[in-house]
Design a protein around this motif. Structure first.
Motif, PDB file in Angstrom:
ATOM      1  N   ASN A  52       0.820  -1.214   0.000  1.00  0.00           N
ATOM      2  CA  ASN A  52       0.000   0.000   0.000  1.00  0.00           C
ATOM      3  C   ASN A  52       0.854   1.265   0.000  1.00  0.00           C
ATOM      4  O   ASN A  52       0.331   2.368  -0.159  1.00  0.00           O
ATOM      5  CB  ASN A  52      -0.931   0.034   1.213  1.00  0.00           C
ATOM      6  N   ALA A  83     -11.369  -2.999   1.799  1.00  0.00           N
ATOM      7  CA  ALA A  83     -11.215  -2.026   0.720  1.00  0.00           C
ATOM      8  C   ALA A  83      -9.797  -1.463   0.699  1.00  0.00           C
ATOM      9  O   ALA A  83      -9.194  -1.296  -0.375  1.00  0.00           O
ATOM     10  CB  ALA A  83     -12.229  -0.904   0.871  1.00  0.00           C
ATOM     11  N   GLU A  84      -9.244  -1.178   1.863  1.00  0.00           N
ATOM     12  CA  GLU A  84      -7.913  -0.576   1.941  1.00  0.00           C
ATOM     13  C   GLU A  84      -6.828  -1.554   1.483  1.00  0.00           C
ATOM     14  O   GLU A  84      -5.939  -1.196   0.708  1.00  0.00           O
ATOM     15  CB  GLU A  84      -7.625  -0.124   3.375  1.00  0.00           C
ATOM     16  N   GLU A  88      -7.616  -1.154  -2.707  1.00  0.00           N
ATOM     17  CA  GLU A  88      -6.654  -0.078  -2.908  1.00  0.00           C
ATOM     18  C   GLU A  88      -5.234  -0.634  -3.016  1.00  0.00           C
ATOM     19  O   GLU A  88      -4.430  -0.160  -3.831  1.00  0.00           O
ATOM     20  CB  GLU A  88      -6.746   0.943  -1.779  1.00  0.00           C
ATOM     21  N   ARG A  91      -4.708  -1.856  -6.468  1.00  0.00           N
ATOM     22  CA  ARG A  91      -4.541  -0.715  -7.378  1.00  0.00           C
ATOM     23  C   ARG A  91      -3.122  -0.164  -7.296  1.00  0.00           C
ATOM     24  O   ARG A  91      -2.513   0.167  -8.332  1.00  0.00           O
ATOM     25  CB  ARG A  91      -5.556   0.388  -7.067  1.00  0.00           C
ATOM     26  N   GLN A  92      -2.584  -0.082  -6.088  1.00  0.00           N
ATOM     27  CA  GLN A  92      -1.217   0.417  -5.932  1.00  0.00           C
ATOM     28  C   GLN A  92      -0.216  -0.491  -6.641  1.00  0.00           C
ATOM     29  O   GLN A  92       0.731  -0.019  -7.277  1.00  0.00           O
ATOM     30  CB  GLN A  92      -0.861   0.537  -4.442  1.00  0.00           C
ATOM     31  N   SER A 143     -14.522  -7.686  -2.473  1.00  0.00           N
ATOM     32  CA  SER A 143     -13.174  -7.125  -2.632  1.00  0.00           C
ATOM     33  C   SER A 143     -12.383  -7.887  -3.684  1.00  0.00           C
ATOM     34  O   SER A 143     -11.605  -7.301  -4.436  1.00  0.00           O
ATOM     35  CB  SER A 143     -12.431  -7.121  -1.287  1.00  0.00           C
TER      36      SER A 143
END
Length: 268
Positions: A52, A83-84, A88, A91-92, A143
């Motif tokens: 992350n 979600a984090e 996310e 995505r990172q 997710s």
């Protein structure tokens, strides 16, 4: 020519099992996890960091030929965490892959991204196609469906070769009657990842069941076989030692749905 593969979540259960099976001459494994990864005799490059963290994952992706993204929060939990970490975080990883020109990525999805499909939905050959649309059974499944959607986006936008693996029960051996249908052995897991790493150009986006050749399985392996996945293991050889086998009944919702008991568990 030396090949370098980044594995995220390398200290986790799946990463730990895959590491020795993916190690080989002419290949360097770069192992990233927020938790410490034990050094080994494989001369792996160890990175203790979170995927992350944009700077950390950017550096970890530098100079690699492929990413095997296993990192994430396993199982049901609060949406904010899922979600984090799962959404996310993926995505990172994909953003870093684009910045560093990584041509290939393997994403760990889950059968729970498609958990509400049932045995009534199988095709004429009696199996459920690997590419069925997501029907998540939990927020965790949502997710993982988002992970697949991100993979599709980054393939379409940037031309990365993306394989999403809808992994079943990844264990050394099956532990339950449900596992007899959705188990994937450590060896077959490595064979599936290797097939994804070796598939020739042109780049594509694909969704594959991460499941062994189980006699009681009802999941299409044709899509994996098309890229060279040749599963060698079958949960049935462990069946005699599974508790409750005498009550195995396909009408049981736990066996009738892809997601099994996840379809009825509380959310979050």
């Amino acid at each position: 020519m030396t090949e370098r593969i980044l594995i995220t979540g390398a200290a986790g259960r799946i990463g730990t099992a895959l590491r020795p099976l993916l190690a080989r001459p002419g290949r360097i494994l770069r192992l990233l996890d927020i938790n410490p990864v034990e050094p080994g005799q494989d001369d792996a490059e160890i990175v203790t960091a979170s995927f992350n963290d944009p700077d950390a994952i950017d550096g970890a992706c530098k100079g690699v030929d492929a990413v095997v993204h296993l990192g994430g929060k396993p199982g049901e939990g609060p949406w904010e965490e899922l979600a984090e970490v799962n959404v996310e975080g993926t995505r990172q990883v994909l953003e870093a892959a684009v910045r560093q020109g990584v041509p290939r990525i393997v994403l760990a999805s889950s059968i729970h991204a498609a958990g509400f499909w049932t045995r009534d939905d199988v095709g004429p050959d009696g199996s459920l196609p690997a590419g069925v649309a997501p029907r998540p059974d939990t927020l965790y499944g949502v997710s993982k469906a988002a992970v697949e959607a991100l993979g599709s986006l980054y393939h379409s936008r940037f031309g990365i070769d993306v394989s999403c693996l809808r992994l079943g029960a990844y264990r050394s051996e099956p532990l339950s009657t449900v596992d007899l249908t959705v188990w994937i052995s450590h060896g077959d897991g490595a064979r599936l990842v290797e097939a994804c790493l070796a598939v020739p150009a042109p780049a594509a986006f694909r969704v594959l069941w991460g499941i062994s050749a189980n006699a009681r399985g009802w999941f299409s392996l044709a899509e994996g076989e098309a890229i060279g996945y040749r599963p060698e293991d079958d949960a049935e050889r462990f069946a005699a030692g599974i508790a409750g086998l005498e009550r195995f009944d396909w009408s049981d919702p736990v066996l009738h749905r892809v997601g099994g008991g996840f379809c009825a568990m509380p959310l979050g």
